[in-house]
Enzyme design. Structure first.
Site, PDB file in Angstrom:
ATOM      1  N   TYR A 106     -51.810 -54.359 -90.110  1.00 56.21           N
ATOM      2  CA  TYR A 106     -53.132 -54.065 -89.813  1.00 56.21           C
ATOM      3  C   TYR A 106     -54.045 -53.679 -90.964  1.00 56.21           C
ATOM      4  O   TYR A 106     -54.466 -52.666 -91.419  1.00 56.21           O
ATOM      5  CB  TYR A 106     -53.145 -52.586 -88.997  1.00 56.21           C
ATOM      6  CG  TYR A 106     -52.176 -52.657 -87.907  1.00 56.21           C
ATOM      7  CD1 TYR A 106     -52.320 -53.344 -86.814  1.00 56.21           C
ATOM      8  CD2 TYR A 106     -51.270 -51.735 -87.791  1.00 56.21           C
ATOM      9  CE1 TYR A 106     -51.454 -53.657 -85.664  1.00 56.21           C
ATOM     10  CE2 TYR A 106     -50.454 -51.866 -86.897  1.00 56.21           C
ATOM     11  CZ  TYR A 106     -50.483 -52.615 -85.702  1.00 56.21           C
ATOM     12  OH  TYR A 106     -49.441 -52.686 -84.516  1.00 56.21           O
ATOM     13  N   ASP A 118     -51.439 -51.782 -75.946  1.00 53.84           N
ATOM     14  CA  ASP A 118     -51.688 -53.106 -75.944  1.00 53.84           C
ATOM     15  C   ASP A 118     -50.426 -53.560 -74.778  1.00 53.84           C
ATOM     16  O   ASP A 118     -51.110 -54.587 -73.790  1.00 53.84           O
ATOM     17  CB  ASP A 118     -51.235 -53.647 -76.988  1.00 53.84           C
ATOM     18  CG  ASP A 118     -52.001 -53.187 -78.214  1.00 53.84           C
ATOM     19  OD1 ASP A 118     -52.808 -52.524 -78.121  1.00 53.84           O
ATOM     20  OD2 ASP A 118     -52.163 -53.915 -79.210  1.00 53.84           O
ATOM     21  N   TRP A 156     -45.590 -50.702 -76.829  1.00 55.43           N
ATOM     22  CA  TRP A 156     -46.015 -49.813 -75.879  1.00 55.43           C
ATOM     23  C   TRP A 156     -45.288 -49.698 -74.571  1.00 55.43           C
ATOM     24  O   TRP A 156     -45.595 -49.372 -73.459  1.00 55.43           O
ATOM     25  CB  TRP A 156     -47.476 -49.947 -75.525  1.00 55.43           C
ATOM     26  CG  TRP A 156     -48.372 -49.460 -76.761  1.00 55.43           C
ATOM     27  CD1 TRP A 156     -48.725 -50.156 -77.990  1.00 55.43           C
ATOM     28  CD2 TRP A 156     -48.684 -47.982 -76.948  1.00 55.43           C
ATOM     29  NE1 TRP A 156     -49.578 -49.514 -78.657  1.00 55.43           N
ATOM     30  CE2 TRP A 156     -49.540 -48.233 -78.372  1.00 55.43           C
ATOM     31  CE3 TRP A 156     -48.808 -46.853 -76.374  1.00 55.43           C
ATOM     32  CZ2 TRP A 156     -50.197 -47.112 -78.985  1.00 55.43           C
ATOM     33  CZ3 TRP A 156     -49.255 -45.834 -77.000  1.00 55.43           C
ATOM     34  CH2 TRP A 156     -49.974 -45.891 -78.177  1.00 55.43           C
ATOM     35  N   GLU A 167     -44.641 -46.068 -87.195  1.00 55.64           N
ATOM     36  CA  GLU A 167     -45.942 -46.378 -86.089  1.00 55.64           C
ATOM     37  C   GLU A 167     -45.392 -45.808 -84.774  1.00 55.64           C
ATOM     38  O   GLU A 167     -46.110 -45.391 -84.093  1.00 55.64           O
ATOM     39  CB  GLU A 167     -46.214 -47.783 -86.140  1.00 55.64           C
ATOM     40  CG  GLU A 167     -47.425 -48.426 -85.385  1.00 55.64           C
ATOM     41  CD  GLU A 167     -47.278 -50.099 -85.155  1.00 55.64           C
ATOM     42  OE1 GLU A 167     -46.679 -50.622 -85.915  1.00 55.64           O
ATOM     43  OE2 GLU A 167     -48.473 -50.346 -84.518  1.00 55.64           O
TER      44      GLU A 167
HETATM   45  C1  2M8 Z   1     -52.318 -51.955 -81.893  1.00 54.64           C
HETATM   46  O1  2M8 Z   1     -53.135 -52.943 -81.533  1.00 54.64           O
HETATM   47  C2  2M8 Z   1     -53.755 -54.041 -82.376  1.00 54.64           C
HETATM   48  C3  2M8 Z   1     -54.783 -54.912 -81.530  1.00 54.64           C
HETATM   49  O2  2M8 Z   1     -55.877 -54.025 -81.325  1.00 54.64           O
HETATM   50  C4  2M8 Z   1     -52.577 -55.367 -82.599  1.00 54.64           C
HETATM   51  O3  2M8 Z   1     -51.662 -54.988 -81.805  1.00 54.64           O
HETATM   52  O4  2M8 Z   1     -52.769 -55.748 -83.621  1.00 54.64           O
HETATM   53  C5  2M8 Z   1     -52.300 -50.870 -80.810  1.00 54.64           C
HETATM   54  O5  2M8 Z   1     -51.237 -50.063 -80.969  1.00 54.64           O
HETATM   55  C6  2M8 Z   1     -53.753 -49.986 -81.078  1.00 54.64           C
HETATM   56  O6  2M8 Z   1     -53.784 -48.892 -80.238  1.00 54.64           O
HETATM   57  C7  2M8 Z   1     -53.892 -49.734 -82.474  1.00 54.64           C
HETATM   58  O7  2M8 Z   1     -55.114 -49.139 -82.571  1.00 54.64           O
HETATM   59  C8  2M8 Z   1     -53.877 -50.947 -83.459  1.00 54.64           C
HETATM   60  C9  2M8 Z   1     -53.913 -50.549 -84.910  1.00 54.64           C
HETATM   61  O8  2M8 Z   1     -52.969 -49.313 -85.343  1.00 54.64           O
HETATM   62  O9  2M8 Z   1     -52.584 -51.586 -83.174  1.00 54.64           O
END
Ligand code: 2M8
Length: 434
Positions: free
Chosen positions: A25, A167, A355, A398
């Site tokens: 991320y 998600d 999730w 996470e």
């Molecule tokens: C996850 O979501 C993102 C898309 O937005 C991904 O899968 O790439 C989810 O767990 C979301 O709730 C979270 O905000 C994000 C970043 O931690 O990851």
């Protein structure tokens, strides 16, 4: 433990914002930033404030706050779908300062602002900060009530599973079965970084992408989406965050002289809480459900999002007592750590897959805080102990294995490591006297 958590936030800090986790991320995420700001507020007020300021710098002209801000151009090719896929400038309201997604995430900022304010213990700059942020958070709420509540129920809809924050929850499965999508040809980055069995399926990504492609065709126009999209859901987690934020803004607004806004917030909240309890509470299950506005019914399956109304003080005392029984069921008589993200008694539960079952620290934190506000300290304590034990034994991951037996056999949690909101919320938990 707290020092280690602080180091994780420092390492993930970029210029003015904090990434959720390195590699997987690499940008700023909306609700992550809320939890992260709360964590910083215990040891670095400046960083807490800039986390929120940077987020609101990307706010759109209509008040909408996007869920990812693609700050780093260099990282673009490391994440899919990135700014090139969203093409946010198709919307007439999009931010001119930043490239962003065109989806939002749970509106946590109102209650985050209040907690940051409280943790600042009257440091001089905090008052100006609250005065500056208040109208921006308010504008987000206006956007939601005006554009996401077509029947004026006080319950706003999410238009995409990514807006829920949860998600690939199994609750969306039946929506995915209601329409067909092409098989997209794309290269996923997430499964190069995290084991495939811990991430959503490729087939699910096809649905996620297809919805965005539909929205692009409609230039991200909310009216068209409300009229035509197959995915419109009143999500209990998203709406709880809105109600909790309304309440915080009401308290802050009274203190900082936003009297017109306070009246509006009180009107919204009254309606929201009523509808919540009439429409989303399932008496039999003893918890709140997702409502599919397109299909006109509850979605199938119970999730940890159904406990989020505790955080917003929505359930009556009687409802809250029923929710404790539901929580007990989620633990399968102590076989599972609190709180699996999906009902472990359901055959679609998967203990590793994102999730669809694993335990998440942010959901636990919301439930702990909710239970505390109802005076259920023993319960709050149990969930706090499980949370600390998981992180202490397996690291700042996470998400985590909910099955205690399985968990004992493994050394690590799941998904990204050195994960920011896990660190931020552990800091908050450790600062709590409970
Ligand atoms: C996850 O979501 C993102 C898309 O937005 C991904 O899968 O790439 C989810 O767990 C979301 O709730 C979270 O905000 C994000 C970043 O931690 O990851």
């Amino acid at each position: 433990m707290s020092k280690h958590a602080q180091q994780i936030l420092q390492t993930n800090n970029r210029d003015g914002y904090t990434i959720p986790g390195a590699g997987i991320y690499p940008f700023q995420w909306k609700w992550d930033s809320g939890f992260i700001a709360l964590g910083y507020s215990h040891f670095d007020l400046q960083k807490a404030m800039s986390e929120m300021e940077t987020l609101f710098d990307a706010q759109w002209t209509n008040g909408f706050v996007p869920h990812i801000i693609f700050h780093s151009v260099a990282e673009r090719e490391n994440y899919f779908p990135n700014a090139d896929f969203y093409h946010s400038s198709l919307s007439e309201d999009a931010s001119l300062n930043y490239e962003t997604t065109t989806l939002t995430q749970p509106p946590v900022e109102g209650w985050v602002l209040e907690r940051v304010f409280q943790n600042a213990h009257q440091q001089t700059e905090i008052e100006d900060f609250v005065k500056k942020l208040f109208p921006k958070v308010m504008a987000q709420h206006e956007y939601l009530y005006e554009n996401r509540d077509p029947f004026h129920e006080g319950l706003v809809y999410i238009q995409h599973n990514w807006e829920s924050g949860t998600d690939n929850s199994p609750v969306w499965d039946e929506i995915w079965r209601s329409f067909k999508v092409p098989a997209y040809d794309f290269s996923r980055k997430d499964t190069q970084l995290v084991k495939e069995e811990q991430r959503p399926l490729k087939r699910e990504y096809d649905y996620y992408l297809y919805l965005i492609d539909l929205f692009k065709k409609w230039h991200y126009n909310d009216k068209s989406i409300a009229e035509k999209s197959p995915f419109l859901v009143q999500d209990p987690l998203f709406n709880s965050m809105l109600v909790a934020s309304n309440k915080s803004l009401i308290r802050l607004g009274k203190q900082f002289g936003f009297s017109q806004e306070v009246k509006q917030l009180e009107r919204w909240n009254k309606k929201s809480v009523l509808s919540f309890n009439e429409k989303l509470f399932d008496k039999e299950a003893g918890m709140y459900r997702h409502f599919d506005l397109r299909g006109g019914k509850w979605l199938d399956g119970l999730t940890s999002s159904g406990f989020a109304p505790l955080f917003a003080g929505i359930p009556t005392h009687q409802q809250m007592k029923k929710m404790l029984l539901a929580l007990e069921r989620f633990s399968r008589d102590g076989k599972y750590f609190f709180t699996p993200s999906f009902d472990p008694g359901n055959d679609r539960f998967e203990s590793q897959r994102y999730w669809r079952g694993p335990v998440w620290v942010n959901m636990n934190w919301l439930i702990i805080e909710g239970l505390k506000s109802y005076g259920e300290r023993d319960w709050a304590h149990k969930i706090k102990e499980d949370t600390l034990q998981m992180v202490r034994e397996q690291g700042f991951f996470e998400y985590f294995e909910p099955d205690k037996e399985k968990s004992r056999k493994q050394q690590f949690g799941y998904g990204g490591k050195q994960f920011s909101w896990t660190a931020a919320l552990i800091i908050d938990i450790l600062n709590d006297k409970l």
